[in-house]
Design an enzyme around this catalytic site. Sequence first.
Site, PDB file in Angstrom:
ATOM      1  N   HIS B  60      -4.469  14.225   3.750  1.00  0.00           N
ATOM      2  CA  HIS B  60      -4.567  12.826   4.190  1.00  0.00           C
ATOM      3  C   HIS B  60      -3.256  12.080   3.962  1.00  0.00           C
ATOM      4  O   HIS B  60      -2.574  12.290   2.967  1.00  0.00           O
ATOM      5  CB  HIS B  60      -5.762  12.113   3.561  1.00  0.00           C
ATOM      6  CG  HIS B  60      -5.690  11.847   2.091  1.00  0.00           C
ATOM      7  ND1 HIS B  60      -5.111  10.702   1.575  1.00  0.00           N
ATOM      8  CD2 HIS B  60      -6.143  12.537   1.025  1.00  0.00           C
ATOM      9  CE1 HIS B  60      -5.230  10.718   0.251  1.00  0.00           C
ATOM     10  NE2 HIS B  60      -5.837  11.821  -0.106  1.00  0.00           N
ATOM     11  N   ASP B 170      -0.831  11.722  -4.358  1.00  0.00           N
ATOM     12  CA  ASP B 170      -2.151  11.804  -3.717  1.00  0.00           C
ATOM     13  C   ASP B 170      -2.064  11.016  -2.420  1.00  0.00           C
ATOM     14  O   ASP B 170      -2.140   9.794  -2.450  1.00  0.00           O
ATOM     15  CB  ASP B 170      -3.221  11.233  -4.645  1.00  0.00           C
ATOM     16  CG  ASP B 170      -4.580  11.093  -3.988  1.00  0.00           C
ATOM     17  OD1 ASP B 170      -4.774  11.637  -2.901  1.00  0.00           O
ATOM     18  OD2 ASP B 170      -5.438  10.403  -4.576  1.00  0.00           O
ATOM     19  N   GLU B 198      -8.629   8.305   4.107  1.00  0.00           N
ATOM     20  CA  GLU B 198      -9.385   9.128   3.163  1.00  0.00           C
ATOM     21  C   GLU B 198      -9.842   8.303   1.980  1.00  0.00           C
ATOM     22  O   GLU B 198     -10.971   8.422   1.513  1.00  0.00           O
ATOM     23  CB  GLU B 198      -8.524  10.307   2.687  1.00  0.00           C
ATOM     24  CG  GLU B 198      -9.291  11.358   1.898  1.00  0.00           C
ATOM     25  CD  GLU B 198      -9.293  11.172   0.380  1.00  0.00           C
ATOM     26  OE1 GLU B 198      -9.919  11.967  -0.310  1.00  0.00           O
ATOM     27  OE2 GLU B 198      -8.659  10.214  -0.134  1.00  0.00           O
ATOM     28  N   GLU B 199      -8.942   7.460   1.491  1.00  0.00           N
ATOM     29  CA  GLU B 199      -9.194   6.730   0.243  1.00  0.00           C
ATOM     30  C   GLU B 199     -10.321   5.711   0.370  1.00  0.00           C
ATOM     31  O   GLU B 199     -10.804   5.194  -0.622  1.00  0.00           O
ATOM     32  CB  GLU B 199      -7.914   6.023  -0.228  1.00  0.00           C
ATOM     33  CG  GLU B 199      -6.756   6.963  -0.557  1.00  0.00           C
ATOM     34  CD  GLU B 199      -6.995   7.810  -1.811  1.00  0.00           C
ATOM     35  OE1 GLU B 199      -8.041   7.641  -2.453  1.00  0.00           O
ATOM     36  OE2 GLU B 199      -6.131   8.660  -2.105  1.00  0.00           O
ATOM     37  N   HIS B 309      -3.525   7.613  -8.519  1.00  0.00           N
ATOM     38  CA  HIS B 309      -3.894   6.245  -8.084  1.00  0.00           C
ATOM     39  C   HIS B 309      -3.140   5.174  -8.871  1.00  0.00           C
ATOM     40  O   HIS B 309      -3.474   3.996  -8.755  1.00  0.00           O
ATOM     41  CB  HIS B 309      -5.400   5.998  -8.166  1.00  0.00           C
ATOM     42  CG  HIS B 309      -6.164   6.681  -7.061  1.00  0.00           C
ATOM     43  ND1 HIS B 309      -7.343   6.202  -6.569  1.00  0.00           N
ATOM     44  CD2 HIS B 309      -5.899   7.797  -6.342  1.00  0.00           C
ATOM     45  CE1 HIS B 309      -7.790   7.002  -5.612  1.00  0.00           C
ATOM     46  NE2 HIS B 309      -6.923   7.981  -5.460  1.00  0.00           N
TER      47      HIS B 309
END
Lengths: 331, 341
Positions: B60, B170, B198-199, B309
């Site tokens: 992603h 990420d 995606e998140e 994150h």
Amino acid sequence: MERMKEFIRQLASQIIPSGYERNALPDLLRSLEDIADETHIDVLGNGIVKKAGHGPHVAISAHIDEPGVMVIHVEDNGYLRILSVGDLQPGRLIGRHVQFTGGSIGIVGVESEVRAENVTYDHLYVDLGCQTAAEANALTPIGTCGVALEPVVELEGDCLAGRALDNRAGCAAAIEAFRALAGEGRRVSLVLAAQSTVGARGAKTAAFALEPDVVFVIDAAPAGDMPKATRMELSLGQGPAIKILDGTIVIPLAMKDLLRKAADEMKINVQYEVWPNGKSDSGAYHLSQSGVLVGSISYPARYVGGISTVVNINDVQAVKDLVIAAAKAYQ
Amino acid sequence: MLLKQLTEAMGPSGFEDEVRNLLREQLSDKVDHMYTDVLGNLFAEKHSDKTGPRVMLDAHMDEVGMMIVHAEDNGLLRFRPLGGIDPRVLVSKPVRIGSEKRYGVIGSKPIHLQTMEERKKPLRMDQLYIDIGAQSKDEALAHIQLGDVAVFATEYAEIGERAAKAKSFDDRVGCSIVAEAMERQWQIPVTGVFTVQEEIGLRGATAAAYRINPDIAIAVEGTVCFDVVDAPSHGQSTVLGKGPALTVQDGQTLADARFLEFLIATAEKHNIPWQLRRVKGGSNDFGAIHKVREGIVGGAISVPVRYIHAPAQIISLDDYQASLQLVCAAITEIQEGRWNA
């Protein structure tokens, strides 16, 4: 009734935590080959059985999985750390025996400094009696699943109590209904749905693959006939519950009427299930592709979500009869 | 270096343009066909004329970020998170905002002015603001529009022994690994899919998998790693430097035991280190992919990311290389017919 009882007990004796269906299904599917055109296990682990015949394509679905635990870490001294598979409250496991899919049995312990109301899976461990990580790893490598042991026993009044009755009782009704309809030459599919307790995952792909005209979903619904129980207008022994709604679906009124009419004609006493917080496979079927008509017939069960549930065989039997009648009534 | 460029690019969920452009540029002459869909997923197809199982590699493009939603009279900007952000990691961090990448700082009351009570309590998202140096609402809105997005300002750097720090590993590690894998020649049809959103709910992957309908899908992800002081071993999820992490169970997926065994056997055969991801929380695109259509077989290969994150994240470059090796080894094994469902 004895036959149904034995069938439920046989199904409930199998250990099938979500994700393990593929290993448990082959024998069961083989037992249906005498009447089915085709049986297979799909990518998600659904057991799918098909029979060609006349009439609309009716699918009957019951999830075959149950909540459980999964080994996520092995300590140096051989203790296991676990997670839940599906929704299983950690506090309920303390002091209980768990059995893993490989056969190993352990007892669940809890770290001493945590208070009962604060227990999470991080505080639990499983004691297999092993002395070393190597020993434990050989028996239950990370990823191995298990269930809390609670064998099925008979209570009074045609009731059964024990592990996995939710939803092996439904599987028994679904299989028997499939046999009856297939035996009459009708076009019918059976889904022994996988990964329901983790969020109706199997039902989603089964619905896409089968594209049925109508699906009848069989599952447990919580009874509310216990002392100071959470309010729920369902009682054991009072017959099948026609689902009105749960958290995933509002059943179309025409379907409710069809089920009630079928029940009236069969002189089956029914109840109505309104379970706003309930999760089921029904919504996943309903929302597949351009939408699929769903009827849901539940059997009341006490202590749904607990390790041991109580069901009444007569209810399960009547669920089976109602599904057969409704499938025939559907045009 | 592609990984550096990718991590420094701006791409919160729904605003993946810069990442997409980088990937398109990187792969344009190395794959057969590239296109995007309505959601903004980028597809890079290769060898679609070949026979054999069709493989989808997924990563992603989006990262967790912030969206500007209000300008105060004094020019300070209020924001909301895009994706899962712990407000405790935000205070005093530099950010870059909008297509001009204007600098800003997430401000808060200095310690001198805080009461003892305030010092004990972490600040909530709605107590924070971004300061771009504007003196008034009009001045702020001359440079920033409501709906503009912001990301952390961290630059990529290699540090210590074979480690790197940056924002958004990420899942830019996944984007970089999938891009590298797509540059190679394969004997079977392979599609690299760089997904959006995606998140905020695995949205891009759902549509992408439906479109491609592959025989096998592998999601390449940056995943949780907390192998630090005082973390019990069953609370670490993954360990930095121990190789790609394979999922047994996460929030959206129960691993297909057959494919997990295939990946482990592949890693063992090719002498690639591997570990299991030992935590249930979190998920990745494969959680959406495997539920598409009649169900799609496959799994996820994840690079451990410390401080995921958060503004500055750390990976092991050895894990990166080993994850790339495992992705490529899996395709090799598949094209040699060693994956049988």
